[in-house]
Design a protein around this motif. Structure first.
Motif, mmCIF file in Angstrom:
data_model
loop_
_atom_site.group_PDB
_atom_site.id
_atom_site.type_symbol
_atom_site.label_atom_id
_atom_site.label_comp_id
_atom_site.label_asym_id
_atom_site.label_seq_id
_atom_site.Cartn_x
_atom_site.Cartn_y
_atom_site.Cartn_z
ATOM 1 N N ALA A 83 2.481 10.155 -15.935
ATOM 2 C CA ALA A 83 2.330 9.517 -17.253
ATOM 3 C C ALA A 83 0.966 9.826 -17.851
ATOM 4 N N TRP A 84 -0.068 9.813 -17.011
ATOM 5 C CA TRP A 84 -1.415 10.124 -17.502
ATOM 6 C C TRP A 84 -1.504 11.586 -18.000
ATOM 7 N N VAL A 102 0.832 -1.210 0.000
ATOM 8 C CA VAL A 102 0.000 0.000 0.000
ATOM 9 C C VAL A 102 0.862 1.253 0.000
ATOM 10 N N TRP A 103 1.923 1.247 0.838
ATOM 11 C CA TRP A 103 2.833 2.410 0.857
ATOM 12 C C TRP A 103 3.498 2.603 -0.499
ATOM 13 N N THR A 143 1.530 5.781 -7.620
ATOM 14 C CA THR A 143 0.496 6.774 -7.905
ATOM 15 C C THR A 143 1.080 8.056 -8.504
ATOM 16 N N PRO A 144 2.158 8.670 -7.951
ATOM 17 C CA PRO A 144 2.729 9.850 -8.623
ATOM 18 C C PRO A 144 3.242 9.563 -10.023
#
Length: 382
Positions: free
Chosen positions: A139-140, A125-126, A133-134
Motif C-alpha cells: 500500500a505504501w 507478532v507473527w 507488514t507485506p
C-alpha cells in the motif's frame, strides 16, 4: 629570666597609678563606683551561688531519678507497645499478606503471562510480520507512486503560476514603489530633514550647556550654604561637645564595668567563705552529733542485738535447716530401700555381675584424717 623588654601596659594600668589615664575623673569615680557595685553585687552573687548549689542538689537527688523513671515510663508506654505491635502483629500480618499476594496475584499473573499472554503476543507478532507488514509495504509503494505523479503535476502548475505572477505583478509593483516612494523619500531626507535636524541639535547642545552652567552655580551656592550652616556647626559641636562627653562616658562605663567585675569576683570569694562556714556549721551542729550518736549508741546496740539475738536466731535457723535436710535425706534413703525391696520381691535377686547400675550419682567420699585421697582423686579413680 626575661631577656626582652615588656611592651608598655595600656593606659590606666601602667605604673603611673590608678588615675594615670583619666586623671582626676577616674580617681573621683573609681572608688565610689566599686563600693556601690560591691554592696549591690554581693547579695546577688550569694543568691546565685545558693541557687546553683540547690540546683545541683536537686539535679542529683530528684532530677536524675525522676528522669530515669520518666525514661523508663516513656519506653514502657511509647516504645515497648509499638515494638510488641510490630513484632507480634504487623510482621506476621505483613508476612501473611505477602503470602496471600503471592498466592492470589503473583502466581496467577505469572500463569496468565506464561500460558495466555505470551502465546497471544507471539501470534500477534507473527501476524504483524507475515501479513500486515507485506500488505502495508505494498500500500505504501502504491501511495508513493500516486503521490509522485501528483507532486510532479503540482510542481509544473506552481512553476507556471510563479512565472506569470513575477512578470505580470511583481515587476510593475517594484518599479512603482521605487520611483514613486523611495526616490522622493530619499531626496526629502537629504534636502529637508537633515539640515533641520542639525539645527535642532545645535540648539539643544546650547541649551544643555546653559542649563549646566546654571545648575553648577546653584549647586556651588547650596554647597557653600550647607557648609556654613551645617558642616561648620556640626564639626564644632562634635569637637567641643560630643567628643569630651563621649570620653567621659567611656571612662565612666569602663570603670563601672571593671567595678562590677571586681565586685563579682570579691562576691565569689565572700560566697565561698560563707558557704564553707555554713558547711562547717552544719557539720558540727548536725553531722558530728549524728556520727557520735551512731558510733557511741547505735553501733554498740547493734552489736548487742547482733550477738544476743540475730546470731542465735541464725544458728537456730541453720540447725533447723540441717535437721530438715537430714530428715529429707533419711526419708529419701528409706524410700529407696523400700523401692529396692519391692523390686527384689517382684523380680528376684539379680546376679552379682548383672546387677543394674544405680541411676543415682555416686557421691565421692570426702577426705579423712587417715586417708590421703580427696573427693577429686576418688572421682578420677571411678
Amino acid at each position: 629570666m626575661e631577656l626582652e623588654k615588656r611592651p608598655p601596659e595600656p593606659s590606666g594600668r601602667g605604673p603611673g597609678g590608678a588615675g594615670a589615664s583619666g586623671g582626676c575623673l577616674v580617681v573621683a569615680i573609681r572608688m565610689p563606683v566599686r563600693i556601690v557595685a560591691l554592696v549591690l553585687v554581693v547579695p546577688v552573687r550569694m543568691a546565685w551561688d545558693a541557687l546553683a548549689a540547690a540546683g545541683r542538689f536537686l539535679h542529683r537527688t530528684v532530677g536524675r531519678p525522676v528522669g530515669r523513671a520518666l525514661a523508663w515510663l516513656a519506653r514502657a508506654v511509647c516504645v515497648w507497645p509499638f515494638v510488641a505491635l510490630w513484632r507480634w502483629v504487623l510482621v506476621p500480618a505483613g508476612r501473611g499478606l505477602a503470602w496471600l499476594a503471592r498466592v492470589l496475584v503473583v502466581v496467577p499473573a505469572g500463569w496468565a503471562h506464561r500460558y495466555l499472554l505470551a502465546p497471544l503476543g507471539r501470534g500477534l507478532v507473527w501476524l504483524y510480520a507475515r501479513v500486515l507488514t507485506p500488505v502495508g509495504q505494498g500500500a505504501w509503494w502504491l501511495l508513493g507512486g500516486i503521490g509522485a505523479v501528483l507532486a510532479a503535476v503540482g510542481a509544473g502548475l506552481w512553476t507556471g503560476a510563479v512565472w506569470l505572477g513575477r512578470y505580470l505583478v511583481v515587476v510593475p509593483v517594484r518599479w512603482a514603489v521605487r520611483y514613486l516612494v523611495v526616490v522622493p523619500a530619499v531626496r526629502l531626507y537629504a534636502r529637508v530633514l537633515t539640515p533641520a535636524g542639525r539645527a535642532l541639535a545645535r540648539c539643544a547642545r546650547g541649551g544643555v550647556r546653559l542649563l549646566g552652567v546654571v545648575v553648577a552655580g546653584v549647586v556651588a551656592a547650596l554647597v557653600w550654604a550647607g557648609r556654613v550652616l551645617l558642616v561648620v556647626p556640626a564639626v564644632a559641636a562634635w569637637r567641643w561637645v560630643f567628643v569630651p562627653v563621649g570620653r567621659a562616658l567611656v571612662v565612666v562605663g569602663r570603670e563601672v564595668g571593671e567595678a562590677l567585675g571586681h565586685a563579682w569576683r570579691v562576691a565569689g570569694y565572700v560566697s565561698v567563705a560563707v558557704g564553707r562556714f555554713l558547711a562547717a556549721l552544719f557539720r558540727w551542729v548536725v553531722v558530728e552529733p549524728v556520727r557520735r550518736v551512731y558510733r557511741g549508741v547505735l553501733t554498740p546496740v547493734g552489736h548487742v542485738v547482733r550477738d544476743a539475738v540475730l546470731r542465735p536466731v541464725a544458728e537456730a535457723v541453720r540447725g533447723a535447716g540441717r535437721t530438715v535436710r537430714q530428715a529429707v535425706a533419711a526419708a529419701r534413703e528409706t524410700v529407696r530401700q523400700a523401692r529396692a525391696d519391692v523390686r527384689r520381691a517382684l523380680f528376684g535377686e539379680h546376679p552379682q555381675g548383672d546387677a543394674p547400675a544405680s541411676r543415682e550419682p555416686r557421691r565421692p567420699a570426702g577426705r579423712t584424717l587417715d586417708g590421703s585421697t580427696t573427693a577429686l582423686t576418688h572421682l578420677t579413680k571411678d
